[in-house]
Design a protein around this motif. Structure first.
Motif, PDB file in Angstrom:
ATOM      1  N   MET A 121      28.526  40.670  46.834  1.00  0.00           N
ATOM      2  CA  MET A 121      29.515  40.130  45.911  1.00  0.00           C
ATOM      3  C   MET A 121      30.922  40.410  46.438  1.00  0.00           C
ATOM      4  O   MET A 121      31.198  41.477  46.985  1.00  0.00           O
ATOM      5  N   LYS A 122      31.795  39.416  46.237  1.00  0.00           N
ATOM      6  CA  LYS A 122      33.189  39.567  46.648  1.00  0.00           C
ATOM      7  C   LYS A 122      34.093  39.371  45.431  1.00  0.00           C
ATOM      8  O   LYS A 122      33.990  38.379  44.720  1.00  0.00           O
ATOM      9  N   ILE A 123      34.986  40.352  45.241  1.00  0.00           N
ATOM     10  CA  ILE A 123      35.857  40.378  44.074  1.00  0.00           C
ATOM     11  C   ILE A 123      37.311  40.287  44.542  1.00  0.00           C
ATOM     12  O   ILE A 123      37.719  40.988  45.472  1.00  0.00           O
ATOM     13  N   GLY A 124      38.080  39.435  43.894  1.00  0.00           N
ATOM     14  CA  GLY A 124      39.499  39.325  44.218  1.00  0.00           C
ATOM     15  C   GLY A 124      40.355  39.969  43.143  1.00  0.00           C
ATOM     16  O   GLY A 124      40.058  39.856  41.946  1.00  0.00           O
ATOM     17  N   LEU A 125      41.415  40.657  43.562  1.00  0.00           N
ATOM     18  CA  LEU A 125      42.357  41.273  42.635  1.00  0.00           C
ATOM     19  C   LEU A 125      43.745  40.671  42.835  1.00  0.00           C
ATOM     20  O   LEU A 125      44.268  40.677  43.952  1.00  0.00           O
ATOM     21  N   ILE A 126      44.332  40.162  41.765  1.00  0.00           N
ATOM     22  CA  ILE A 126      45.685  39.620  41.797  1.00  0.00           C
ATOM     23  C   ILE A 126      46.524  40.362  40.759  1.00  0.00           C
ATOM     24  O   ILE A 126      46.062  40.634  39.655  1.00  0.00           O
ATOM     25  N   GLY A 127      47.771  40.663  41.131  1.00  0.00           N
ATOM     26  CA  GLY A 127      48.667  41.329  40.189  1.00  0.00           C
ATOM     27  C   GLY A 127      48.458  42.819  40.094  1.00  0.00           C
ATOM     28  O   GLY A 127      48.948  43.470  39.168  1.00  0.00           O
ATOM     29  N   PHE A 128      47.715  43.407  41.038  1.00  0.00           N
ATOM     30  CA  PHE A 128      47.532  44.850  41.134  1.00  0.00           C
ATOM     31  C   PHE A 128      48.322  45.365  42.333  1.00  0.00           C
ATOM     32  O   PHE A 128      48.547  44.627  43.290  1.00  0.00           O
ATOM     33  N   ALA A 147      39.865  33.588  51.935  1.00  0.00           N
ATOM     34  CA  ALA A 147      39.432  34.769  51.177  1.00  0.00           C
ATOM     35  C   ALA A 147      39.278  34.433  49.691  1.00  0.00           C
ATOM     36  O   ALA A 147      38.309  34.851  49.041  1.00  0.00           O
ATOM     37  N   LEU A 148      40.211  33.650  49.153  1.00  0.00           N
ATOM     38  CA  LEU A 148      40.103  33.230  47.754  1.00  0.00           C
ATOM     39  C   LEU A 148      38.831  32.413  47.531  1.00  0.00           C
ATOM     40  O   LEU A 148      38.114  32.600  46.537  1.00  0.00           O
ATOM     41  N   LEU A 149      38.543  31.511  48.443  1.00  0.00           N
ATOM     42  CA  LEU A 149      37.356  30.655  48.329  1.00  0.00           C
ATOM     43  C   LEU A 149      36.056  31.451  48.381  1.00  0.00           C
ATOM     44  O   LEU A 149      35.045  31.040  47.803  1.00  0.00           O
ATOM     45  N   SER A 150      36.089  32.581  49.067  1.00  0.00           N
ATOM     46  CA  SER A 150      34.869  33.376  49.213  1.00  0.00           C
ATOM     47  C   SER A 150      34.595  34.272  48.001  1.00  0.00           C
ATOM     48  O   SER A 150      33.511  34.843  47.887  1.00  0.00           O
ATOM     49  N   CYS A 151      35.561  34.378  47.092  1.00  0.00           N
ATOM     50  CA  CYS A 151      35.412  35.295  45.949  1.00  0.00           C
ATOM     51  C   CYS A 151      34.430  34.751  44.910  1.00  0.00           C
ATOM     52  O   CYS A 151      34.445  33.571  44.582  1.00  0.00           O
ATOM     53  N   ASP A 152      33.606  35.651  44.406  1.00  0.00           N
ATOM     54  CA  ASP A 152      32.713  35.310  43.291  1.00  0.00           C
ATOM     55  C   ASP A 152      33.450  35.386  41.959  1.00  0.00           C
ATOM     56  O   ASP A 152      33.081  34.719  40.992  1.00  0.00           O
ATOM     57  N   MET A 169      33.244  43.514  30.513  1.00  0.00           N
ATOM     58  CA  MET A 169      33.212  43.647  31.971  1.00  0.00           C
ATOM     59  C   MET A 169      31.782  43.752  32.471  1.00  0.00           C
ATOM     60  O   MET A 169      31.426  43.212  33.531  1.00  0.00           O
ATOM     61  N   CYS A 170      30.962  44.437  31.707  1.00  0.00           N
ATOM     62  CA  CYS A 170      29.540  44.568  32.061  1.00  0.00           C
ATOM     63  C   CYS A 170      28.880  43.191  32.128  1.00  0.00           C
ATOM     64  O   CYS A 170      28.145  42.880  33.077  1.00  0.00           O
ATOM     65  N   GLU A 171      29.159  42.346  31.134  1.00  0.00           N
ATOM     66  CA  GLU A 171      28.574  41.000  31.102  1.00  0.00           C
ATOM     67  C   GLU A 171      29.065  40.161  32.282  1.00  0.00           C
ATOM     68  O   GLU A 171      28.280  39.438  32.915  1.00  0.00           O
ATOM     69  N   ILE A 172      30.358  40.244  32.570  1.00  0.00           N
ATOM     70  CA  ILE A 172      30.918  39.475  33.691  1.00  0.00           C
ATOM     71  C   ILE A 172      30.270  39.889  35.000  1.00  0.00           C
ATOM     72  O   ILE A 172      29.841  39.054  35.815  1.00  0.00           O
ATOM     73  N   MET A 173      30.168  41.198  35.222  1.00  0.00           N
ATOM     74  CA  MET A 173      29.620  41.695  36.486  1.00  0.00           C
ATOM     75  C   MET A 173      28.116  41.390  36.602  1.00  0.00           C
ATOM     76  O   MET A 173      27.637  41.019  37.671  1.00  0.00           O
ATOM     77  N   LYS A 174      27.387  41.532  35.497  1.00  0.00           N
ATOM     78  CA  LYS A 174      25.937  41.258  35.540  1.00  0.00           C
ATOM     79  C   LYS A 174      25.661  39.785  35.833  1.00  0.00           C
ATOM     80  O   LYS A 174      24.716  39.447  36.560  1.00  0.00           O
ATOM     81  N   ASN A 175      26.493  38.908  35.301  1.00  0.00           N
ATOM     82  CA  ASN A 175      26.288  37.462  35.507  1.00  0.00           C
ATOM     83  C   ASN A 175      26.586  37.024  36.936  1.00  0.00           C
ATOM     84  O   ASN A 175      26.199  35.930  37.346  1.00  0.00           O
ATOM     85  N   LEU A 176      27.246  37.897  37.707  1.00  0.00           N
ATOM     86  CA  LEU A 176      27.559  37.555  39.091  1.00  0.00           C
ATOM     87  C   LEU A 176      26.426  37.923  40.038  1.00  0.00           C
ATOM     88  O   LEU A 176      26.400  37.484  41.188  1.00  0.00           O
ATOM     89  N   ARG A 177      25.520  38.764  39.571  1.00  0.00           N
ATOM     90  CA  ARG A 177      24.422  39.231  40.435  1.00  0.00           C
ATOM     91  C   ARG A 177      23.314  38.166  40.549  1.00  0.00           C
ATOM     92  O   ARG A 177      22.993  37.490  39.606  1.00  0.00           O
TER      93      ARG A 177
END
Length: 380
Positions: A1-8, A75-80, A372-380
């Motif tokens: 899984m690949k996660i992008g962070l913006i505004g951090f 990199a943006l395109l590769s983010c889940d 957050m748990c639901e979001i992360m679980k749905n990505l797996r």
């Protein structure tokens, strides 16, 4: 899984901005696998990833749109999933229209590249002009999830932009970890004063940018003079930029005031937001104009008196049923001083109100964790 962070920002003069990334990673780290990657699209302050985050795989990607190699876009395109916090309070044009337009460019690109675009808990607005409001509307309506950290923002999103599924939680920095060491034997109560260098010079453009009725410089001097004989007064920076002619910095102003009032104590130039919170947690009472400095105090059990220059303060603390905020846009210098002294003298009432507010925060934090748990679980 690949996660992008913006505004951090991992490495920022503003310890509040750093507090958000420390807090957010502490929220999601249990759902990360060894093979997962986190892309940090933070702009000019990419920073060095602190050892605090252990073995998490971070990749700094400079958000340059005009790049022949398309590294940023690839990199943006590769983010889940892409999580965007907009520094907590920058989803607004009050800081400048130019700055807001640049933020929107990157938000639009992130949404185009990744269908799972999540707006994390933050303040939305105010928007001074209609162009900004229209741009914000486009972003908000295309987000896969929208979290608000205050009731005022939530109501505005529902009324103005017709966003019906806003999730009301609280600021993520309330969960920032800290260590509270034993206090000294000094019998005087400790009062921490977080002096905002931004407000001290009149805003980023030095022209009363935030339309304060309060004379902030005079307010700070009077408060110190009123407290110095009966309390141990600590001057505490929360934005620390030691370069010459820094754009925004609290430390030099605190040092200047420490020289003028040598009975005060000057806090150090903190390296991390946890260092700052550790120090702030040692206070008995805290008066601050930096949002995340007040959150550090509030969440560590210190009686807190926020000094507001933006509705983000009233929004956040109003959502917590905590009315003890000094509104610099409405209070005169004299009334602000008297109200601050009154709150200090009646700090027991504030302490009781804070305990009730922390129960609200705990419920909101639980909701955020579940989402957050639901979001992360749905990505797996």
């Amino acid at each position: 899984m690949k996660i992008g962070l913006i505004g951090f920002e991992f490495e920022s003069a503003n310890k509040g901005c750093e507090a958000l990334v420390y807090s957010f990673i502490s929220i999601i780290k249990d759902w990360l696998a060894p093979e997962d990657f986190i892309y940090n699209f933070s702009g000019t302050n990419l920073g060095v990833v602190p050892d605090y985050f252990g073995d998490i795989n971070f990749v700094n990607v400079y958000p340059k749109i005009k790049d022949l190699k398309l590294k940023y876009i690839r990199a943006l395109l590769s983010c889940d999933v892409i999580f965007d916090v907009t520094m907590g309070d920058s989803f607004s044009d009050i800081y400048s229209e130019k700055y807001f337009k640049e933020l929107v460019r990157h938000k639009k690109l992130a949404q185009f590249c990744c269908k799972n675009y999540v707006l994390l808990p933050q303040t939305y607005g105010p928007f001074i002009n209609k162009v900004s409001s229209d741009m914000a509307s486009t972003i908000l309506k295309k987000a896969s999830s929208v979290f608000s950290r205050d009731e005022m923002s939530k109501k505005m999103l529902e009324k103005t932009f017709k966003i019906t599924d806003v999730k009301l939680v609280s600021d993520m920095a309330f969960v920032l970890p800290y260590e509270k060491s034993a206090k000294s034997d000094n019998k005087k109560k400790r009062i921490g004063i977080n002096v905002s260098g931004m407000l001290y010079k009149g805003g980023f453009n030095s022209e009363n940018q935030f339309d304060l009725v309060l004379d902030y410089k005079k307010f700070i001097s009077i408060i110190i003079e009123r407290l110095i004989d009966n309390y141990e007064v600590h001057l505490i920076p929360h934005v620390i930029d030691l370069i010459e002619n820094a754009y925004d910095d609290d430390y030099r102003i605190c040092k200047k005031l420490n020289n003028e009032y040598p009975m005060t104590r000057l806090a150090s130039a903190f390296v991390t937001p946890i260092d700052a919170k550790n120090y702030i947690s040692q206070m008995d009472i805290f008066v601050g104009a930096r949002m995340h400095a007040t959150i550090a105090a509030f969440s560590s059990g210190v009686v807190t008196i926020p000094v507001s220059y933006s509705r983000k303060f009233e929004g956040l603390y109003g959502s917590l049923n905590y009315p003890y905020v000094i509104n610099g846009k409405y209070e005169t210098t004299e009334s602000a001083v008297e109200k601050t002294i009154e709150y200090i003298n009646n700090c027991t009432y504030l302490q009781v109100a804070q305990r009730a507010s922390m129960e609200i925060i705990e419920k909101k934090n639980a909701l955020l964790l579940n989402e957050m748990c639901e979001i992360m679980k749905n990505l797996r």
